[in-house]
Design an enzyme around this catalytic site. Structure first.
Site, mmCIF file in Angstrom:
data_model
loop_
_atom_site.group_PDB
_atom_site.id
_atom_site.type_symbol
_atom_site.label_atom_id
_atom_site.label_comp_id
_atom_site.label_asym_id
_atom_site.label_seq_id
_atom_site.Cartn_x
_atom_site.Cartn_y
_atom_site.Cartn_z
ATOM 1 N N HIS A 26 17.487 -25.447 3.206
ATOM 2 C CA HIS A 26 18.448 -25.403 4.183
ATOM 3 C C HIS A 26 18.115 -25.447 5.401
ATOM 4 C CE1 HIS A 26 21.919 -25.707 1.199
ATOM 5 N NE2 HIS A 26 21.096 -25.013 0.427
ATOM 6 N N GLU A 68 26.778 -34.002 6.744
ATOM 7 C CA GLU A 68 25.830 -34.986 7.187
ATOM 8 C C GLU A 68 26.088 -36.151 7.705
ATOM 9 O OE1 GLU A 68 25.907 -35.896 2.647
ATOM 10 O OE2 GLU A 68 26.182 -34.371 4.014
ATOM 11 N N ASN A 124 17.644 -30.846 1.376
ATOM 12 C CA ASN A 124 17.838 -29.458 1.200
ATOM 13 C C ASN A 124 17.257 -28.921 -0.082
ATOM 14 O OD1 ASN A 124 19.502 -28.851 3.597
ATOM 15 N ND2 ASN A 124 21.174 -29.701 2.642
ATOM 16 N N ASP A 159 25.822 -41.761 7.917
ATOM 17 C CA ASP A 159 25.685 -40.674 6.925
ATOM 18 C C ASP A 159 24.008 -40.773 6.731
ATOM 19 O OD1 ASP A 159 26.888 -39.035 4.343
ATOM 20 O OD2 ASP A 159 25.082 -39.905 3.871
ATOM 21 N N ASP A 185 18.863 -28.274 8.216
ATOM 22 C CA ASP A 185 19.476 -28.083 9.896
ATOM 23 C C ASP A 185 18.858 -28.823 10.686
ATOM 24 O OD1 ASP A 185 21.761 -26.546 8.450
ATOM 25 O OD2 ASP A 185 20.695 -24.789 9.242
#
Length: 307
Positions: A197, A227, A192, A184, A201
Site C-alpha cells: 500500500h 484511485e 497494492n 482512473d 500511495d
C-alpha cells in the site's frame, strides 16, 4: 535573446518597517509622494485576505508612482501563480521573505529599464505589501487544508462540489464550454497487492503530480475517490478536452516508478463529458463516469467520450 533582467532579493527581516503618520481621510486620485502612496497602500491592502485581490490592488496603485506593464507572482507551496498586465522586455524580480518565511517571488516588467530611483521606490512600496500578503497566504493555506486531499494535494470532494457548481454557472453566464475528465488508475488493486500500500500511495501521488504538470493554471484537479481523479477544464470544448485527455494518458504511461527494486507499470483510463444546455452537475459527472467505464471495458489505457 534573453530579456534584460534586474534581480534582487528582498528580506524584510532586517528592514525598518514603520507605519507612516495618520490615515488619509480623503482618497486622492494621484499621490504626490512615496510616503503618501505607502500610507494609502497600508490602508487598502489590509481590507482583504484574498491574495489575488491584494496583488491586483498593489499593481493598480503602483502605477501612480512607478509605471509598470505587468506584475507576476508565484508561491509554489500555496499553489498560487498570478500574471497581471502585458509582458515586456525589462524586469525587476524580488524574492520576498519575512522572519525567514518565504513569501513568494514577484516580478515587475515594462518596456523601459528601471532606474535606480525607481527600484528604490519599488522596494519601499513592497514593505507595504509584506504583512497583508503574509496574512493572505496563511488564510489561503488554512482554507486549502480543509479543501485538499492530504495524500495527493489535489482538491477533495467538498472542493469539487463547490468548484463544479461555480464553473457551470460561469460557463452558462459567459456562453463558454466546460468539460470534465474522469480518470482512473488501471489495475490499482494489483499494484497494492504486488508492491504494498505504501507503493500504491506513491503511485497516487506521482499520477496526481503528473496530471497537474500537464494542465493550465486555470484547470483544476480533484481526487474523486480511491484511485479516481476528476479534472475540470474551464472554457474547453469537447475536441480540446479529448486532446488534453490523450496528453494526460501519454504522460502517465511514460512515468517510471520503482517499488522495492521492481518497476511499477502505470496507465490510466479516461472518460470525458462536455456541458450541455441546462445540464446540472450530477448529470455532467454521471456522463463522465459512464464514459470512463466504457474506456475500461474497451481494454483500459484509453479515452472514451460521453454521448
Amino acid at each position: 535573446m534573453v530579456p534584460p533582467s534586474q534581480k534582487n532579493t528582498i528580506d524584510f527581516d532586517a528592514a525598518k518597517l514603520q507605519r507612516l503618520g495618520t490615515p488619509i481621510r480623503k482618497e486622492q486620485t494621484r499621490p504626490v509622494s512615496l510616503a503618501q502612496l505607502r500610507q494609502r497602500l497600508g490602508l487598502q491592502l489590509q481590507t482583504s485576505l484574498d491574495a489575488e485581490r491584494i496583488l491586483g490592488t498593489f499593481f493598480r496603485e503602483l502605477q501612480h508612482l512607478v509605471p509598470v506593464d505587468s506584475l507576476s507572482y508565484q508561491h509554489s507551496s500555496s499553489d498560487l501563480r498570478l500574471d497581471i498586465g502585458q509582458q515586456a522586455n525589462h524586469s525587476a524580480t524580488y524574492r520576498l521573505s519575512h522572519e525567514s518565511e518565504y513569501l513568494g517571488e514577484l516580478t515587475f516588467r515594462r518596456r523601459q529599464r528601471f532606474s535606480d530611483q525607481e527600484l528604490a521606490q519599488l522596494e519601499s512600496l513592497l514593505a507595504s505589501l509584506m504583512y497583508p500578503l503574509r496574512n493572505a497566504l496563511l488564510y489561503r493555506v488554512a482554507i486549502q487544508s480543509a479543501l485538499r486531499d492530504p495524500l495527493t494535494n489535489t482538491g477533495n470532494r467538498i472542493a469539487m462540489d463547490q468548484v463544479l457548481g461555480r464553473e457551470i454557472e460561469l460557463a452558462r453566464r459567459n456562453g463558454q464550454p466546460l468539460s470534465l475528465l474522469m480518470l482512473d488508475i488501471d489495475h490499482f488493486k494489483g499494484i497494492n497487492d504486488e508492491h504494498g500500500h505504501s507503493a500504491g500511495d506513491e503511485v497516487l501521488k506521482a499520477v496526481a503530480t503528473t496530471i497537474k504538470d500537464q494542465l493550465r493554471n486555470i484547470d483544476m484537479v480533484f481526487r474523486y475517490g480511491g484511485e479516481e481523479f476528476l479534472v475540470v477544464l474551464s472554457g474547453t470544448p469537447r475536441e480540446g478536452a479529448a486532446l488534453v485527455g490523450e496528453r494526460l494518458r501519454s504522460a502517465v504511461l511514460e512515468l517510471q516508478c520503482v517499488a522495492q527494486g521492481k518497476p511499477v507499470k502505470m496507465s490510466i483510463s479516461l472518460g470525458c463529458s462536455t456541458l450541455e444546455p441546462a445540464e446540472q452537475a450530477d448529470s455532467l459527472l454521471n456522463r463522465a463516469d459512464k464514459a470512463l467505464y466504457s474506456a475500461k471495458r474497451s481494454g483500459r489505457n484509453c479515452l472514451a467520450m460521453a454521448g
